[in-house]
Write a protein that holds these residues in place. Sequence first.
Motif, short mmCIF file in Angstrom:
data_model
loop_
_atom_site.label_atom_id
_atom_site.label_comp_id
_atom_site.label_asym_id
_atom_site.label_seq_id
_atom_site.Cartn_x
_atom_site.Cartn_y
_atom_site.Cartn_z
N ALA A 191 -38.94 -15.38 18.60
CA ALA A 191 -38.27 -16.00 17.46
C ALA A 191 -36.95 -15.29 17.15
O ALA A 191 -35.95 -15.95 16.82
CB ALA A 191 -39.17 -15.99 16.23
N ARG A 192 -36.93 -13.97 17.29
CA ARG A 192 -35.67 -13.23 17.07
C ARG A 192 -34.64 -13.60 18.12
O ARG A 192 -33.45 -13.77 17.82
CB ARG A 192 -35.93 -11.72 17.08
N PHE B 212 -33.33 -17.12 17.28
CA PHE B 212 -32.40 -17.04 16.16
C PHE B 212 -31.04 -16.52 16.62
O PHE B 212 -30.00 -17.06 16.26
CB PHE B 212 -32.97 -16.14 15.05
N HIS B 213 -31.07 -15.48 17.43
CA HIS B 213 -29.85 -14.86 17.93
C HIS B 213 -29.09 -15.83 18.85
O HIS B 213 -27.86 -15.91 18.79
CB HIS B 213 -30.21 -13.56 18.66
N ARG C 160 -29.17 -19.14 18.74
CA ARG C 160 -28.59 -20.18 17.88
C ARG C 160 -27.32 -19.66 17.19
O ARG C 160 -26.32 -20.37 17.10
CB ARG C 160 -29.60 -20.68 16.86
N LEU C 161 -27.38 -18.42 16.72
CA LEU C 161 -26.21 -17.80 16.08
C LEU C 161 -25.05 -17.72 17.09
O LEU C 161 -23.91 -18.07 16.78
CB LEU C 161 -26.58 -16.41 15.57
N GLU D 260 -23.54 -26.21 9.82
CA GLU D 260 -24.62 -25.46 10.46
C GLU D 260 -25.26 -26.24 11.61
O GLU D 260 -25.66 -27.39 11.45
CB GLU D 260 -25.72 -25.16 9.44
#
Length: 142
Positions: free
Chosen positions: A30-31, A34-35, A37-38, A65
């Motif tokens: 998940a991290r 998230f990274h 996508r960022l 976004e």
Amino acid sequence: MSQIPVDDILTRYFSASASGKHPATVERYARVLFHLRLFLEREGDATVGADTAALLNLERQFEPEGAFARVLGAEDLVFALPRFLSSRWLLTDFHDRLAQISLVSRLVQWLCSRQLVDSRWHRHAVMQTRAAAEKARRRVVT
């Protein structure tokens, strides 16, 4: 090739990758997601053509976004992945970095095996991602 949005691709891939894994691994994945996508929102534009960048800018006027993941597809994603494995974007935690490298390497294979990216037509991008993964692996373990 099918134009499935990056958002759907990432959701499916990371869900399948995390299925049956230990909760700590699921959190790590998940991290990484998230990274990723960022990264796509901050630097994905640098890996697309002028027309696609203009489309992203237009989309961001309506909803800033997640524009890259909402509008673009697998081919745009595969061109962005090598840059995501650059030292600037590698996660700081050792195990997260290893997961990031491994997940991205497997993601390219997954995209090709599901025929979302034609590995012959986009051979250069696929090879660049594999080379970036190998280079990142060497940086992490030395």
